[in-house]
Design a protein around this motif. Structure first.
Motif, PDB file in Angstrom:
ATOM      1  N   MET A 182      -3.611 -90.269   5.010  1.00 26.50           N
ATOM      2  CA  MET A 182      -3.284 -90.303   4.049  1.00 26.50           C
ATOM      3  C   MET A 182      -2.430 -92.196   4.247  1.00 26.50           C
ATOM      4  O   MET A 182      -1.960 -92.532   3.068  1.00 26.50           O
ATOM      5  N   LYS A 183      -1.715 -92.281   5.340  1.00 24.98           N
ATOM      6  CA  LYS A 183      -1.939 -93.602   4.880  1.00 24.98           C
ATOM      7  C   LYS A 183      -3.105 -95.001   4.002  1.00 24.98           C
ATOM      8  O   LYS A 183      -2.957 -95.581   3.509  1.00 24.98           O
ATOM      9  N   LYS A 184      -3.904 -94.622   4.911  1.00 28.52           N
ATOM     10  CA  LYS A 184      -5.023 -95.416   3.825  1.00 28.52           C
ATOM     11  C   LYS A 184      -5.404 -94.683   2.850  1.00 28.52           C
ATOM     12  O   LYS A 184      -6.050 -96.034   2.022  1.00 28.52           O
ATOM     13  N   ILE A 185      -5.696 -93.374   2.159  1.00 33.22           N
ATOM     14  CA  ILE A 185      -5.374 -93.371   0.456  1.00 33.22           C
ATOM     15  C   ILE A 185      -4.180 -93.983   0.079  1.00 33.22           C
ATOM     16  O   ILE A 185      -4.575 -94.309  -1.272  1.00 33.22           O
ATOM     17  N   LEU A 186      -2.896 -94.156   0.720  1.00 34.15           N
ATOM     18  CA  LEU A 186      -1.778 -94.509   0.323  1.00 34.15           C
ATOM     19  C   LEU A 186      -2.699 -96.749  -0.206  1.00 34.15           C
ATOM     20  O   LEU A 186      -1.651 -97.257  -1.127  1.00 34.15           O
ATOM     21  N   LYS A 187      -2.881 -97.146   0.701  1.00 39.73           N
ATOM     22  CA  LYS A 187      -3.465 -98.486   0.647  1.00 39.73           C
ATOM     23  C   LYS A 187      -3.827 -98.475  -0.963  1.00 39.73           C
ATOM     24  O   LYS A 187      -4.026 -99.815  -1.215  1.00 39.73           O
ATOM     25  N   ASP A 188      -4.769 -97.437  -0.767  1.00 38.53           N
ATOM     26  CA  ASP A 188      -5.846 -97.281  -2.037  1.00 38.53           C
ATOM     27  C   ASP A 188      -5.051 -97.681  -3.417  1.00 38.53           C
ATOM     28  O   ASP A 188      -6.199 -97.448  -3.980  1.00 38.53           O
ATOM     29  N   LEU A 189      -4.263 -97.181  -3.152  1.00 41.87           N
ATOM     30  CA  LEU A 189      -3.013 -96.236  -4.476  1.00 41.87           C
ATOM     31  C   LEU A 189      -3.215 -97.660  -5.067  1.00 41.87           C
ATOM     32  O   LEU A 189      -2.945 -97.996  -6.603  1.00 41.87           O
ATOM     33  N   LYS A 190      -3.104 -98.915  -4.666  1.00 39.83           N
ATOM     34  CA  LYS A 190      -2.174 -99.862  -5.223  1.00 39.83           C
ATOM     35  C   LYS A 190      -0.905-100.059  -6.095  1.00 39.83           C
ATOM     36  O   LYS A 190      -0.623-100.039  -6.728  1.00 39.83           O
ATOM     37  N   VAL A 191      -0.195 -99.564  -4.715  1.00 38.05           N
ATOM     38  CA  VAL A 191       0.769 -99.672  -5.820  1.00 38.05           C
ATOM     39  C   VAL A 191       1.762-100.973  -6.262  1.00 38.05           C
ATOM     40  O   VAL A 191       1.413-101.987  -5.653  1.00 38.05           O
ATOM     41  N   PRO A 192       2.054-100.656  -7.436  1.00 35.27           N
ATOM     42  CA  PRO A 192       2.492-102.447  -8.067  1.00 35.27           C
ATOM     43  C   PRO A 192       3.674-103.047  -6.794  1.00 35.27           C
ATOM     44  O   PRO A 192       4.222-101.991  -6.113  1.00 35.27           O
ATOM     45  N   GLU A 193       3.173-104.339  -7.170  1.00 31.29           N
ATOM     46  CA  GLU A 193       4.423-104.856  -6.808  1.00 31.29           C
ATOM     47  C   GLU A 193       6.286-104.256  -7.165  1.00 31.29           C
ATOM     48  O   GLU A 193       6.381-104.497  -8.613  1.00 31.29           O
ATOM     49  N   GLY A 194       7.159-104.365  -6.340  1.00 33.99           N
ATOM     50  CA  GLY A 194       8.212-104.326  -6.209  1.00 33.99           C
ATOM     51  C   GLY A 194       8.609-102.370  -6.208  1.00 33.99           C
ATOM     52  O   GLY A 194       9.757-102.187  -7.060  1.00 33.99           O
ATOM     53  N   PHE A 195       7.720-101.920  -6.026  1.00 26.31           N
ATOM     54  CA  PHE A 195       8.097-100.917  -5.381  1.00 26.31           C
ATOM     55  C   PHE A 195       7.806 -99.895  -4.253  1.00 26.31           C
ATOM     56  O   PHE A 195       6.480-100.310  -3.556  1.00 26.31           O
ATOM     57  N   GLY A 196       8.301 -99.129  -4.012  1.00 25.91           N
ATOM     58  CA  GLY A 196       7.671 -98.138  -3.149  1.00 25.91           C
ATOM     59  C   GLY A 196       6.981 -97.323  -2.517  1.00 25.91           C
ATOM     60  O   GLY A 196       7.721 -96.277  -3.616  1.00 25.91           O
ATOM     61  N   VAL A 197       6.307 -96.752  -1.629  1.00 26.30           N
ATOM     62  CA  VAL A 197       6.140 -94.998  -2.449  1.00 26.30           C
ATOM     63  C   VAL A 197       5.795 -94.268  -1.205  1.00 26.30           C
ATOM     64  O   VAL A 197       5.182 -94.885  -0.260  1.00 26.30           O
ATOM     65  N   ILE A 198       6.521 -93.061  -1.070  1.00 23.41           N
ATOM     66  CA  ILE A 198       6.334 -92.788   0.076  1.00 23.41           C
ATOM     67  C   ILE A 198       5.095 -90.851  -0.172  1.00 23.41           C
ATOM     68  O   ILE A 198       5.554 -90.199  -1.443  1.00 23.41           O
ATOM     69  N   ILE A 199       3.833 -90.783  -0.010  1.00 22.51           N
ATOM     70  CA  ILE A 199       3.422 -89.824   0.877  1.00 22.51           C
ATOM     71  C   ILE A 199       4.186 -88.242   1.352  1.00 22.51           C
ATOM     72  O   ILE A 199       4.560 -88.447   1.611  1.00 22.51           O
ATOM     73  N   ARG A 200       4.782 -86.932   0.194  1.00 18.55           N
ATOM     74  CA  ARG A 200       5.382 -85.791   0.266  1.00 18.55           C
ATOM     75  C   ARG A 200       4.246 -84.815   1.245  1.00 18.55           C
ATOM     76  O   ARG A 200       3.216 -85.243   1.013  1.00 18.55           O
ATOM     77  N   THR A 201       5.269 -83.705   1.852  1.00 17.17           N
ATOM     78  CA  THR A 201       4.341 -82.884   1.917  1.00 17.17           C
ATOM     79  C   THR A 201       2.999 -81.813   1.878  1.00 17.17           C
ATOM     80  O   THR A 201       2.092 -82.012   2.419  1.00 17.17           O
ATOM     81  N   ALA A 202       3.508 -81.857   0.428  1.00 17.55           N
ATOM     82  CA  ALA A 202       2.862 -81.021  -0.768  1.00 17.55           C
ATOM     83  C   ALA A 202       1.425 -82.183  -0.494  1.00 17.55           C
ATOM     84  O   ALA A 202       1.153 -81.697  -0.948  1.00 17.55           O
ATOM     85  N   GLY A 203       1.908 -83.679   0.152  1.00 18.10           N
ATOM     86  CA  GLY A 203       0.523 -84.535  -0.927  1.00 18.10           C
ATOM     87  C   GLY A 203      -0.489 -83.916  -0.042  1.00 18.10           C
ATOM     88  O   GLY A 203      -2.454 -85.167   0.036  1.00 18.10           O
ATOM     89  N   LEU A 204      -0.543 -83.746   1.182  1.00 23.36           N
ATOM     90  CA  LEU A 204      -1.121 -83.804   2.370  1.00 23.36           C
ATOM     91  C   LEU A 204      -2.561 -82.964   1.903  1.00 23.36           C
ATOM     92  O   LEU A 204      -3.333 -81.769   1.937  1.00 23.36           O
ATOM     93  N   GLY A 205      -3.587 -83.544   2.048  1.00 18.46           N
ATOM     94  CA  GLY A 205      -5.061 -83.131   1.707  1.00 18.46           C
ATOM     95  C   GLY A 205      -5.318 -83.063  -0.315  1.00 18.46           C
ATOM     96  O   GLY A 205      -6.637 -83.327  -0.097  1.00 18.46           O
ATOM     97  N   MET A 206      -4.231 -83.802  -0.642  1.00 17.99           N
ATOM     98  CA  MET A 206      -4.560 -83.978  -1.766  1.00 17.99           C
ATOM     99  C   MET A 206      -5.576 -85.546  -2.399  1.00 17.99           C
ATOM    100  O   MET A 206      -5.793 -86.566  -1.255  1.00 17.99           O
ATOM    101  N   PRO A 207      -6.860 -85.441  -2.970  1.00 22.72           N
ATOM    102  CA  PRO A 207      -7.772 -86.778  -3.827  1.00 22.72           C
ATOM    103  C   PRO A 207      -7.269 -87.687  -3.979  1.00 22.72           C
ATOM    104  O   PRO A 207      -5.943 -87.234  -4.775  1.00 22.72           O
ATOM    105  N   LYS A 208      -6.605 -88.587  -4.236  1.00 22.88           N
ATOM    106  CA  LYS A 208      -6.754 -90.140  -4.197  1.00 22.88           C
ATOM    107  C   LYS A 208      -6.376 -90.115  -5.651  1.00 22.88           C
ATOM    108  O   LYS A 208      -5.202 -90.928  -6.182  1.00 22.88           O
ATOM    109  N   THR A 209      -7.362 -89.762  -6.201  1.00 18.92           N
ATOM    110  CA  THR A 209      -7.467 -89.152  -8.461  1.00 18.92           C
ATOM    111  C   THR A 209      -5.902 -88.541  -8.310  1.00 18.92           C
ATOM    112  O   THR A 209      -5.142 -89.331  -9.371  1.00 18.92           O
ATOM    113  N   VAL A 210      -6.007 -87.432  -7.804  1.00 22.62           N
ATOM    114  CA  VAL A 210      -4.760 -86.160  -8.392  1.00 22.62           C
ATOM    115  C   VAL A 210      -3.150 -87.270  -7.356  1.00 22.62           C
ATOM    116  O   VAL A 210      -2.268 -87.136  -8.295  1.00 22.62           O
TER     117      VAL A 210
END
Length: 535
Positions: free
Chosen positions: A152-180
């Protein structure tokens, strides 16, 4: 029996969401029209007071009480220009009265406390939480598997989060594809743009973002693949929910069903009795024991009783088995009632250290399924186990119960005899001064009956000794504690001066109705002007 989510929204005054497993109520959410929810809302507010001694600020945001904003919840972007100084900054150095802020309600108003607020904003979605102005991010702590966390951390890096924002992947996000995940992040960023636009255009104070309603929030936060069926008894809510699933979780759209049974949905699934038990102090256990839950201002105390528990191999074994069963029920009741803060559980005393360790381990296991952040201590030398639990929303009683007008929320009222004696002593105290001509009083009907019959002799003696008239009237709309007494002085005054009494307020009295006169001393004399006091 499969795990189900049942949604009862047929009445406009109240919506209820329950999660049921094997016929047992595991989660419950109640939202009433009378109790407006503020938690999660974002407001444009104004700092109205800065308290250096407490290191907090109070923010006006359009509600009844000002919000409570601690220094640690103030984002550095609000810091005003300050001279370079040694040491840690203080709240009076970084913000000032009149400053406009965007704040989010973290905890609802409670008793005399205003809402707890933060300027570290967060926008929760089904799979992600977007945090504007944050540099942090990561994966939910609830995801404990190291391999899954790494993915999930690898997917988070690939999401290209905009500057000035933080993102947390929730428990429900486990196993979700990067596109979703990317699609949801894009949606939440649009929500943030709309919040900024509202904050720019709207006056202060004002609401700029409202958190989702109970149904949407419950599905977003509590739906898992283990829930095989979602039953809804309201057509409009059913349509809204199916739309939500089509947009966010199309794979599980067929699990949403409209309930059209003859019986009410909660009655059909035997939930009403379980829900009513939430409002009771005492909760029975299957073994015959019980737990007693007592919420207070400072903490929640829970007492475990063995009651009629069958003894297995002696007292120690009975205590151990009852405690293990109680631990599971305590965890369930904390979720259902949403009790937070410090919880102290007084388990049945056990001498065996191994039993104490097993109980602590089991208590931690039972608390793992809780959405709130929790921390469980070990059993102290006094036999007490402490739990710290995050309060997710207001306790369930606050939306459905009101404070008793008679006891004031204490659960106790003074006895009839005690209040009657207080009234007699108050009259005696005033007439003993020698300047009172008439005493007039309004009391409850049963107090009037007691005073005019059981204590009639004492009233007559006071009238004779102090040459006063005592008139007491029974009023059916009064409670015991809401009695009123007026003391009229012998000498006429230019204006009425109230003699204040506890539990009452001064008010002028009408002429006494002869039919209600309790004691008739000094009959026929001219009535003087009076001083009024109420109780």
């Amino acid at each position: 029996m499969p795990k189900q989510m049942l949604i009862n929204a047929i009445h406009a005054e109240e919506s209820r969401v329950a999660i049921v497993e094997n016929g047992i109520l595991e989660e419950l959410g109640i939202e009433t029209a009378a109790a407006e929810r503020h938690k999660g809302n974002i407001y444009k507010g104004t700092v109205v007071r800065v308290e250096p001694s407490l290191q907090v600020a109070f923010v006006e945001y359009g509600e009844r009480k000002n919000g409570f904003l601690p220094f640690r919840e103030i984002h550095h972007s609000y810091y005003k220009a300050q001279k370079s100084s040694k040491g840690r900054p203080r709240i009076q150095d970084v913000i000032e009265k009149g400053m406009e802020v965007l704040i989010q309600v973290v905890r609802e108003e409670r008793d005399q406390k205003g809402a707890y607020m933060t300027t570290y904003l967060s926008l929760p979605g089904r799979f992600l939480v977007v945090m504007p102005g944050s540099k942090s991010g990561g994966v939910s702590r609830k995801i404990e598997d190291d391999e899954e966390r790494a993915k999930m951390k690898k997917i988070l890096k690939d999401l290209k989060v905009p500057e000035g924002f933080g993102v947390i992947i929730r428990t429900a996000g486990l196993g979700m594809p990067k596109t979703v995940l990317a699609r949801e992040m894009k949606f939440l960023l649009k929500v943030w743009d709309r919040i900024l636009r509202n904050a720019t255009e709207q006056e202060t104070p004002s609401l700029v973002y409202r958190e989702s309603d109970l149904v949407t929030r419950s599905i977003r936060d509590y739906f898992t693949t283990e829930i095989k069926e979602i039953l809804i008894d309201n057509l409009e809510v059913y349509k809204k929910t199916t739309t939500f699933f089509k947009q966010i979780m199309p794979r599980y759209r067929n699990r949403v069903k409209l309930y059209q049974g003859a019986k009410p949905i909660f009655t059909k699934h035997n939930l009403e009795e379980q829900i009513e038990r939430i409002y009771e102090r005492k909760v029975p256990l299957r073994s015959g024991g019980s737990i007693v839950i007592e919420p207070t201002e400072a903490l929640v105390s829970i007492d475990v009783n063995s009651g009629k528990s069958m003894r297995a191999k002696g007292i120690e074994e009975t205590a151990f088995r009852t405690n293990m069963e109680a631990a599971e029920e305590v965890a369930r009741q904390l979720r259902l009632r949403d009790l937070g803060g410090l919880i102290v559980v007084d388990f049945i005393d056990m001498l065996n250290k191994k039993h104490q360790q097993e109980l602590t381990k089991w208590m931690k296991t039972c608390m793992k399924g809780d959405k709130a952040k929790t921390d469980v201590s070990t059993i102290s030398r006094f036999g007490l186990l402490s739990i710290s639990r995050q309060r997710i929303q207001a306790p369930v009683e606050e939306g459905t119960y009101v404070t008793c007008a008679q006891c004031g929320g204490t659960g106790r009222v003074r006895s009839l005899e005690s209040i009657a004696l207080t009234i007699l002593r108050t009259i005696q105290m005033h007439v003993a001064k020698g300047n009172i001509a008439v005493v007039e009083g309004d009391v409850s009907m049963d107090l009037a009956d007691f005073l005019l019959n059981q204590k009639r002799g004492e009233i007559i003696r006071m009238e004779t000794t102090h040459k006063v008239q005592v008139h007491l009237k029974g009023k059916p709309d009064l409670y015991h504690h809401a009695y009123r007494l007026d003391f009229i002085e012998k000498k006429a005054e230019k204006e009425e001066k109230p003699v204040a009494q506890p539990n009452g307020s001064a008010e002028p009295k009408k002429e006494v109705d002869p039919k209600n006169v309790a004691a008739k001393g000094n009959k026929g004399k001219k009535r003087p002007r009076r001083k009024a006091a109420a109780k």
